[in-house]
Design a protein around this motif. Structure first.
Motif, PDB file in Angstrom:
ATOM      1  N   VAL A  63       0.741  -1.168  -0.046  1.00 10.72           N
ATOM      2  CA  VAL A  63       0.015  -0.103   0.048  1.00 10.72           C
ATOM      3  C   VAL A  63       0.580   1.361  -0.026  1.00 10.72           C
ATOM      4  O   VAL A  63       1.612   1.430   0.892  1.00 10.72           O
ATOM      5  CB  VAL A  63      -1.146   0.035   1.336  1.00 10.72           C
ATOM      6  N   PRO A  64       0.733   2.007  -1.060  1.00  8.97           N
ATOM      7  CA  PRO A  64       1.538   3.416  -1.010  1.00  8.97           C
ATOM      8  C   PRO A  64       1.261   4.127   0.236  1.00  8.97           C
ATOM      9  O   PRO A  64      -0.055   4.259   0.504  1.00  8.97           O
ATOM     10  CB  PRO A  64       1.236   4.018  -2.163  1.00  8.97           C
ATOM     11  N   TYR A  65       2.184   4.760   0.927  1.00  9.26           N
ATOM     12  CA  TYR A  65       1.918   5.747   1.763  1.00  9.26           C
ATOM     13  C   TYR A  65       2.654   7.318   1.847  1.00  9.26           C
ATOM     14  O   TYR A  65       3.832   7.061   1.015  1.00  9.26           O
ATOM     15  CB  TYR A  65       2.402   5.310   3.320  1.00  9.26           C
ATOM     16  N   ARG A  66       1.985   8.202   1.883  1.00  8.33           N
ATOM     17  CA  ARG A  66       2.384   9.568   1.460  1.00  8.33           C
ATOM     18  C   ARG A  66       2.571  10.509   2.525  1.00  8.33           C
ATOM     19  O   ARG A  66       1.510  10.439   3.296  1.00  8.33           O
ATOM     20  CB  ARG A  66       1.689   9.755  -0.040  1.00  8.33           C
ATOM     21  N   LEU A  67       3.439  11.352   2.423  1.00 10.27           N
ATOM     22  CA  LEU A  67       3.518  12.647   3.385  1.00 10.27           C
ATOM     23  C   LEU A  67       3.502  12.235   4.929  1.00 10.27           C
ATOM     24  O   LEU A  67       3.186  12.809   5.976  1.00 10.27           O
ATOM     25  CB  LEU A  67       2.160  13.493   3.575  1.00 10.27           C
ATOM     26  N   PHE A  68       4.067  10.937   5.000  1.00 10.65           N
ATOM     27  CA  PHE A  68       4.638  10.469   6.281  1.00 10.65           C
ATOM     28  C   PHE A  68       6.207  10.749   6.617  1.00 10.65           C
ATOM     29  O   PHE A  68       6.793  10.475   5.780  1.00 10.65           O
ATOM     30  CB  PHE A  68       4.067   9.055   6.620  1.00 10.65           C
ATOM     31  N   SER A  69       6.612  11.440   7.636  1.00  8.45           N
ATOM     32  CA  SER A  69       7.929  11.381   8.093  1.00  8.45           C
ATOM     33  C   SER A  69       8.582  12.009   6.996  1.00  8.45           C
ATOM     34  O   SER A  69       9.777  11.736   6.718  1.00  8.45           O
ATOM     35  CB  SER A  69       8.430  10.040   8.320  1.00  8.45           C
ATOM     36  N   ILE A  70       8.211  13.265   6.416  1.00 14.41           N
ATOM     37  CA  ILE A  70       8.987  13.872   5.412  1.00 14.41           C
ATOM     38  C   ILE A  70       9.566  15.267   5.884  1.00 14.41           C
ATOM     39  O   ILE A  70      10.283  15.686   5.141  1.00 14.41           O
ATOM     40  CB  ILE A  70       7.798  14.015   4.366  1.00 14.41           C
ATOM     41  N   LEU A  71       9.306  15.692   6.979  1.00 15.44           N
ATOM     42  CA  LEU A  71       9.684  16.999   7.338  1.00 15.44           C
ATOM     43  C   LEU A  71      10.811  16.744   8.860  1.00 15.44           C
ATOM     44  O   LEU A  71      10.284  15.995   9.759  1.00 15.44           O
ATOM     45  CB  LEU A  71       8.616  18.114   8.015  1.00 15.44           C
ATOM     46  N   ASP A  72      11.599  17.777   8.708  1.00 14.72           N
ATOM     47  CA  ASP A  72      12.447  17.698  10.173  1.00 14.72           C
ATOM     48  C   ASP A  72      11.579  18.640  11.181  1.00 14.72           C
ATOM     49  O   ASP A  72      10.817  19.469  10.998  1.00 14.72           O
ATOM     50  CB  ASP A  72      13.692  18.451   9.839  1.00 14.72           C
ATOM     51  N   LEU A  73      11.992  18.004  12.454  1.00 13.28           N
ATOM     52  CA  LEU A  73      11.009  19.082  13.573  1.00 13.28           C
ATOM     53  C   LEU A  73      11.438  20.406  13.748  1.00 13.28           C
ATOM     54  O   LEU A  73      10.866  20.856  14.271  1.00 13.28           O
ATOM     55  CB  LEU A  73      11.440  18.143  14.789  1.00 13.28           C
ATOM     56  N   GLY A  74      12.565  20.899  12.937  1.00 11.00           N
ATOM     57  CA  GLY A  74      12.714  22.266  12.992  1.00 11.00           C
ATOM     58  C   GLY A  74      12.297  22.849  11.988  1.00 11.00           C
ATOM     59  O   GLY A  74      12.236  24.176  11.875  1.00 11.00           O
ATOM     60  N   ARG A  75      11.464  22.303  11.047  1.00 12.18           N
ATOM     61  CA  ARG A  75      10.600  23.087  10.037  1.00 12.18           C
ATOM     62  C   ARG A  75       9.214  23.605  10.414  1.00 12.18           C
ATOM     63  O   ARG A  75       8.487  22.646  10.831  1.00 12.18           O
ATOM     64  CB  ARG A  75      10.923  22.297   8.678  1.00 12.18           C
ATOM     65  N   GLN A  76       8.682  24.657   9.700  1.00 10.46           N
ATOM     66  CA  GLN A  76       7.472  25.087  10.115  1.00 10.46           C
ATOM     67  C   GLN A  76       6.638  25.296   8.697  1.00 10.46           C
ATOM     68  O   GLN A  76       7.558  25.199   7.794  1.00 10.46           O
ATOM     69  CB  GLN A  76       7.467  26.412  10.751  1.00 10.46           C
ATOM     70  N   ILE A  77       5.613  24.433   8.812  1.00  9.96           N
ATOM     71  CA  ILE A  77       4.707  24.673   7.586  1.00  9.96           C
ATOM     72  C   ILE A  77       3.323  25.069   7.913  1.00  9.96           C
ATOM     73  O   ILE A  77       2.869  25.014   9.002  1.00  9.96           O
ATOM     74  CB  ILE A  77       4.607  23.218   6.913  1.00  9.96           C
ATOM     75  N   SER A  78       2.893  25.625   6.808  1.00 15.02           N
ATOM     76  CA  SER A  78       1.186  26.370   7.221  1.00 15.02           C
ATOM     77  C   SER A  78       0.336  25.434   6.536  1.00 15.02           C
ATOM     78  O   SER A  78       0.821  24.342   5.777  1.00 15.02           O
ATOM     79  CB  SER A  78       1.273  27.529   6.203  1.00 15.02           C
ATOM     80  N   VAL A  79      -0.862  25.494   6.835  1.00 16.61           N
ATOM     81  CA  VAL A  79      -2.022  24.765   6.162  1.00 16.61           C
ATOM     82  C   VAL A  79      -1.919  24.879   4.842  1.00 16.61           C
ATOM     83  O   VAL A  79      -2.177  23.939   3.890  1.00 16.61           O
ATOM     84  CB  VAL A  79      -3.338  25.225   6.699  1.00 16.61           C
ATOM     85  N   ALA A  80      -1.481  26.100   4.109  1.00 20.09           N
ATOM     86  CA  ALA A  80      -1.389  26.201   2.683  1.00 20.09           C
ATOM     87  C   ALA A  80      -0.450  25.293   2.062  1.00 20.09           C
ATOM     88  O   ALA A  80      -0.403  24.717   1.115  1.00 20.09           O
ATOM     89  CB  ALA A  80      -1.057  27.482   2.250  1.00 20.09           C
ATOM     90  N   ASP A  81       0.771  25.231   2.738  1.00 14.77           N
ATOM     91  CA  ASP A  81       1.876  24.383   2.478  1.00 14.77           C
ATOM     92  C   ASP A  81       1.371  23.035   2.429  1.00 14.77           C
ATOM     93  O   ASP A  81       1.870  21.967   1.551  1.00 14.77           O
ATOM     94  CB  ASP A  81       3.103  24.361   3.498  1.00 14.77           C
ATOM     95  N   TYR A  82       0.972  22.522   3.432  1.00 17.86           N
ATOM     96  CA  TYR A  82       0.337  21.081   3.488  1.00 17.86           C
ATOM     97  C   TYR A  82      -0.710  20.705   2.335  1.00 17.86           C
ATOM     98  O   TYR A  82      -0.566  19.757   1.661  1.00 17.86           O
ATOM     99  CB  TYR A  82      -0.454  20.988   5.027  1.00 17.86           C
ATOM    100  N   LEU A  83      -1.571  21.887   2.101  1.00 22.61           N
ATOM    101  CA  LEU A  83      -2.641  21.477   0.834  1.00 22.61           C
ATOM    102  C   LEU A  83      -1.941  21.479  -0.309  1.00 22.61           C
ATOM    103  O   LEU A  83      -2.126  20.616  -1.051  1.00 22.61           O
ATOM    104  CB  LEU A  83      -3.696  22.843   1.282  1.00 22.61           C
ATOM    105  N   ASP A  84      -0.686  22.152  -0.565  1.00 19.00           N
ATOM    106  CA  ASP A  84      -0.104  22.066  -1.961  1.00 19.00           C
ATOM    107  C   ASP A  84       0.531  20.504  -2.063  1.00 19.00           C
ATOM    108  O   ASP A  84       0.514  20.021  -3.096  1.00 19.00           O
ATOM    109  CB  ASP A  84       0.941  23.194  -1.882  1.00 19.00           C
TER     110      ASP A  84
END
Length: 291
Positions: A63-84
């Motif tokens: 089963v393909p899994y996407r957007l798990f464990s892709i960011l370092d804890l030091g990075r901030q993202i917005s909801v807009a970033d996530y949506l993209d």
């Protein structure tokens, strides 16, 4: 299935991850994360990620899994970033003939997937860091700079409201009242896994006991060693306090369970008032009811 996308939501420890995996196996789905903590690497056990205790790979059991464990804890993202990012994974799944299955318990991610987001101003790095520092130093003082109708208690959401105010002199609610755009799949089939509060409390307690005997201690050590934000995930702050000798093991477990139950209660309220489910299941073992 009669929908081209599925959203499987539910409070923490409801069993939605296992349910999603089983469903994806049955219908040829790609699982796309919509949990704001499981998107971070190095805290897979603390975040109860599907990748806890296993290597980070593109798929699990086919089963393909996407957007798990892709960011370092030091990075901030917005909801807009996530949506993209989520839109790209949605389109990729559709293009390969698979059903996108969004899974998670983060209300503002789910809301963005279904309804889009209001336009928000660009925030420069210096302002974003200033807001984060203000929240870290005195969250109550930071919140007093926001209007009375700003009811969020999550430090990350308070910092978001503060950075918008610092950047523009206008409150985030003004932007949120503008028309929303960018929804990914407003007609997705919506499934809510929602056990009773008593069942959920037992599951949370049992899971945390197991987590503490697993890799969570090593993850907390990594957080401390790299000076990452330990408030990013419930459990991380408690484990770090335990490792520093500030609290006992029993206090760590008790505080972790309490914070998780409080979070689960907030999630249940959000799902009851903001998430119009097509199907509500008390447990995660009835796949036939949704196919």
């Amino acid at each position: 299935m009669n929908k081209n996308a599925v959203i499987i939501a539910g409070p923490t420890a409801s069993g939605k991850s296992d349910f999603a995996h089983d469903l994806a196996k049955r219908v040829g789905g790609t699982i796309i994360n919509c949990d704001s903590v499981q998107i971070y690497a190095h805290i897979e056990t603390i975040s109860a990620s599907p990748f806890a205790g296993r290597d980070i790979t593109p798929d699990i059991d086919g089963v393909p899994y996407r957007l798990f464990s892709i960011l370092d804890l030091g990075r901030q993202i917005s909801v807009a970033d996530y949506l993209d990012m989520a839109r790209r994974e949605y389109s990729a799944a559709i293009s390969t003939g698979r059903i996108p299955i969004f899974v998670g318990g983060t209300g503002y991610y789910i809301n963005a997937i279904l309804n889009g987001i209001s336009p928000m101003p660009d925030i420069d790095d210096a302002t974003r860091q200033r807001a984060r520092n203000m929240v870290a130093n005195d969250i109550n003082a930071a919140k007093k700079m926001l209007p009375a109708d700003f009811t969020a208690t999550d430090p990350q959401r308070i910092a978001r409201g503060l950075e918008v105010f610092l950047q523009t002199g206008r409150h985030i609610s003004e932007f949120q009242s503008m028309p929303r755009t960018g929804a990914i799949c407003p007609d997705a089939r919506r499934i809510l896994i929602n056990p009773s509060p008593d069942v959920l409390r037992r599951r949370i307690a049992a899971r945390i006991e197991k987590m503490l005997d697993g890799a969570s201690i090593d993850e907390a050590r990594t957080i401390i060693q790299n000076r990452w934000n330990e408030n990013r995930a419930i459990g991380a702050a408690q484990l770090c306090a335990y490792l520093r000798g500030d609290i006992s093991r029993d206090e760590c477990i008790k505080n972790w369970i309490t914070k998780t139950n409080q979070y689960a209660k907030r999630q249940r309220t959000w799902f009851r008032t903001q998430f119009s489910a097509d199907i509500i299941l008390k447990g995660a073992d009835d796949i036939d009811a949704v196919i």
